[in-house]
Design an enzyme around this catalytic site. Sequence first.
Site, short mmCIF file in Angstrom:
data_model
loop_
_atom_site.label_atom_id
_atom_site.label_comp_id
_atom_site.label_asym_id
_atom_site.label_seq_id
_atom_site.Cartn_x
_atom_site.Cartn_y
_atom_site.Cartn_z
N MET A 24 -30.39 -6.42 7.89
CA MET A 24 -31.13 -7.29 8.81
C MET A 24 -30.40 -8.62 8.95
SD MET A 24 -35.12 -8.47 8.65
CE MET A 24 -34.95 -9.39 7.13
N CYS A 25 -30.22 -9.09 10.17
CA CYS A 25 -29.59 -10.39 10.42
C CYS A 25 -30.48 -11.51 9.87
CB CYS A 25 -29.38 -10.58 11.92
SG CYS A 25 -28.34 -9.35 12.70
N GLN A 26 -29.92 -12.70 9.83
CA GLN A 26 -30.65 -13.87 9.35
C GLN A 26 -30.66 -14.94 10.43
OE1 GLN A 26 -31.96 -14.43 5.88
NE2 GLN A 26 -31.90 -12.20 6.05
N LYS A 65 -25.71 -8.93 10.86
CA LYS A 65 -25.50 -7.61 10.28
C LYS A 65 -25.67 -6.62 11.43
CE LYS A 65 -26.81 -4.56 6.48
NZ LYS A 65 -27.69 -4.39 5.28
#
Length: 250
Positions: free
Chosen positions: A1-3, A77
């Site tokens: 998972m992106c942030q 990501k």
Amino acid sequence: MCQLLGMNGNTPTDIVFSFTGFATRADEHQDGFGIAFFEGAGLRLFVDAQSARQSPVADMVRRYPIRSKHVIAHIRKATQGRIALENTHPFVRELWGRYWAFAHNGNLVDYAPRLHASFHPVGDTDSERAFCWLMQELSKAHARMPSVDELTATLRELVPQIAAHGNFNFLLSQGEALWAHCSTELHWLERSHPFGTARLADEDLSVDFGALTSRDDRVALVATQPLTTDEHWQAFGAGELRVFVEGRSR
């Protein structure tokens, strides 16, 4: 998972402390990073397809004391789209003579909106397609720059149409307000007087904001996961859209 990381303040603020902790999360999200700073009508955009842990661009941002009232940062990501500069968030477009910046965390399944006129993706991510569609529909709904309240009302109508395709956590700003939408995970925090000391959750680093701020300063932060351990971060609800202006939630 992106942030995701967003900041909205009532005065230009240094984001180096928050970005330092945020960049640490690139250990698990190594497919690029980017950060957009608004400065008046202008915007500084730094992106790199390298991890924020190794990128010389990220190192420069950590050492460069840029002060801004509106910031959007993203650590990628990849889910859809190659690891490439054109697929690195935040994405930027112009509408009504203003820059708009957008970053997304999530995955939109079978999302292929009909795009025309001025807004087309450069890369091949679902995120940029969603941003282009939002810009297109905002431009169709309003002939000129509307108020923040009008924009919020229009976004409340548009966002569910995208979120129906999957996870749509995002940050959006035009240099006046910061909009944040949560599908799965997002947190927010307001810092105001009296300021205290904050310690990063991901780094052994703390800052006494009381020594660096005035009584009138106010800043709101939005992050996928809380950045500090000793401040009162609040979780968004699923499907919640929140707007921040002058360092306050509205």
